[in-house]
Scaffold this motif. Sequence first.
Motif, mmCIF file in Angstrom:
data_model
loop_
_atom_site.group_PDB
_atom_site.id
_atom_site.type_symbol
_atom_site.label_atom_id
_atom_site.label_comp_id
_atom_site.label_asym_id
_atom_site.label_seq_id
_atom_site.Cartn_x
_atom_site.Cartn_y
_atom_site.Cartn_z
ATOM 1 N N ASN A 76 0.796 -0.953 0.043
ATOM 2 C CA ASN A 76 -0.059 0.068 0.035
ATOM 3 C C ASN A 76 0.908 1.291 -0.034
ATOM 4 O O ASN A 76 0.479 1.998 -0.571
ATOM 5 N N LYS A 77 2.089 1.183 0.732
ATOM 6 C CA LYS A 77 2.854 2.346 0.635
ATOM 7 C C LYS A 77 3.262 2.425 -0.743
ATOM 8 O O LYS A 77 3.537 3.613 -1.317
ATOM 9 N N LEU A 78 3.795 1.421 -1.472
ATOM 10 C CA LEU A 78 4.339 1.507 -2.958
ATOM 11 C C LEU A 78 2.977 2.139 -3.935
ATOM 12 O O LEU A 78 3.234 2.921 -4.718
ATOM 13 N N ALA A 79 1.868 1.605 -3.475
ATOM 14 C CA ALA A 79 0.801 1.955 -4.350
ATOM 15 C C ALA A 79 0.373 3.526 -4.301
ATOM 16 O O ALA A 79 0.115 4.237 -5.215
ATOM 17 N N SER A 80 0.917 4.176 -2.997
ATOM 18 C CA SER A 80 0.674 5.582 -2.947
ATOM 19 C C SER A 80 1.992 6.568 -3.103
ATOM 20 O O SER A 80 1.931 7.646 -2.881
ATOM 21 N N THR A 81 2.897 5.852 -3.517
ATOM 22 C CA THR A 81 4.229 6.486 -3.841
ATOM 23 C C THR A 81 4.436 6.823 -5.238
ATOM 24 O O THR A 81 4.180 5.787 -6.094
ATOM 25 N N ASP A 82 4.819 8.145 -5.665
ATOM 26 C CA ASP A 82 4.925 8.057 -6.969
ATOM 27 C C ASP A 82 6.354 7.412 -7.612
ATOM 28 O O ASP A 82 7.299 7.374 -6.891
ATOM 29 N N ALA A 139 2.834 -2.284 -13.625
ATOM 30 C CA ALA A 139 3.185 -3.579 -14.092
ATOM 31 C C ALA A 139 3.563 -4.307 -12.628
ATOM 32 O O ALA A 139 3.194 -5.466 -12.528
ATOM 33 N N ALA A 140 4.456 -3.611 -11.799
ATOM 34 C CA ALA A 140 4.944 -4.318 -10.372
ATOM 35 C C ALA A 140 3.430 -4.656 -9.697
ATOM 36 O O ALA A 140 3.637 -5.672 -9.149
ATOM 37 N N LEU A 141 2.873 -3.829 -9.324
ATOM 38 C CA LEU A 141 1.522 -3.888 -8.586
ATOM 39 C C LEU A 141 0.711 -5.173 -9.351
ATOM 40 O O LEU A 141 -0.087 -5.898 -8.562
ATOM 41 N N PHE A 142 0.694 -5.003 -10.643
ATOM 42 C CA PHE A 142 -0.109 -5.963 -11.363
ATOM 43 C C PHE A 142 0.752 -7.441 -11.080
ATOM 44 O O PHE A 142 -0.239 -8.214 -10.881
ATOM 45 N N SER A 143 1.681 -7.428 -10.946
ATOM 46 C CA SER A 143 2.479 -8.864 -10.566
ATOM 47 C C SER A 143 2.239 -9.224 -9.178
ATOM 48 O O SER A 143 1.838 -10.209 -8.882
#
Length: 415
Positions: free
Chosen positions: A249-255, A264-268
């Motif tokens: 979730n941190k990554l999802a909200s980080t530019d 692609a990373a979150l899709f994986s």
Amino acid sequence: MKKLLKTKVTVRLRKAEFRKEWYIYLESYPVSVPGKKNLQRIREYVNRSVTTVVFDKNRPARTKEDSVSYKPKRDDNGIIVCKSKTDQETMIYADSLRKLRQREFDTVELYSELDKFQAEQKEKSEENFVKYFEGLIKKRHRNSSESIRINWERVIHFLTEFGGEIIPFYKIDIKFCENFKNYLLTAPRGGNKQGTLSKNSAGTYFSIFKAALRQAFVDGYFLSEISAKIKGIADEESRREYLTIEELNKLASTDCDSDVLRRAALFSALTGLRLSDIQKLKWKEISVESGLPKIHFTQQKTKGVEYMPISEQAVELCGERKLPDDLVFEGLPNSAWISRPLKKWIESAGITKNITFHNFRHTFATLQLANGTDIYTVSKMLGHTNVKTTQVYAKVVDESKNKAANAIKLNLNSK
């Protein structure tokens, strides 16, 4: 021995009458036999039998009125395929006898068959194993994934570093193989990477080397199967790094400097797909059936055809739908260029773990198991051919549970 024009020797099987067992014999035809007017079909049993034959359902054999039978499946070398290792070695042995018998029929030389065989073996023994190895890559892996070809090419690199550009077959014996194994265990990683190869990487490369030796035996470069006499390098259990749901979730909200990399990373992490599969994913491979989105694609690594559901969030990460043959994640860098922007994004999110793109696949597997998805379902979704490959993720989950069990401590000695 007179030349028997166009005589062909074939390894064949005869079914035992009351057992699930097949006797092996050599069939030679046509053969001229003294005293016989017509050309004969000669059967020569080799005193061996097998029980795990694989049959080709696309090639019916001669059938009786009340039953259907099929011809045995053969590999690219014409050797009958069996399920068990022992039976497969038996078929390889039978094929070596076939080659000897075929050579007897084919010979037109004045000197003896033994002399001819020795001359052929001497000629083969002086050929360059490195060149033969390169030919195997073109022959066996021209349609394989990039990662498989790279691994085979890496073995050539280590082989030439160890033994030079020219390694005649006659130099390859058990001692040579053992020395090469020890070299791999201490070989430098190469490129800009520091240190030596991991034990698992060395094991992978040595297994490829053994596979090449096995094929060379089949092709007649060795009189004995040297690969069967040398042990591989045992795998060392490695830790599979993964991200927690909080870190995701941190990554999802980080530019991220690369929006396609972020998606692609979150899709994986939501699907478990490898980078190679995400790079080649096309819009026509994503469909919606009965309101449920699914993907239908061929894995680049295993060539297995996968058909599995994905979440609405995974579809959202794909972006705006385009033409059927357009790439879903167009512009996604390959593995050689992806590490730097990925590392920057990870650090921007305040995550200190050493995360590569492949760790998003590990994350998917670990979080699925941690949330109660059974291991067989996870194994299927990952496209693993063996559930044992998936079990390593279950161990990570067990470690987390053990830590959680000891997270709460009471001071039982105080009053």
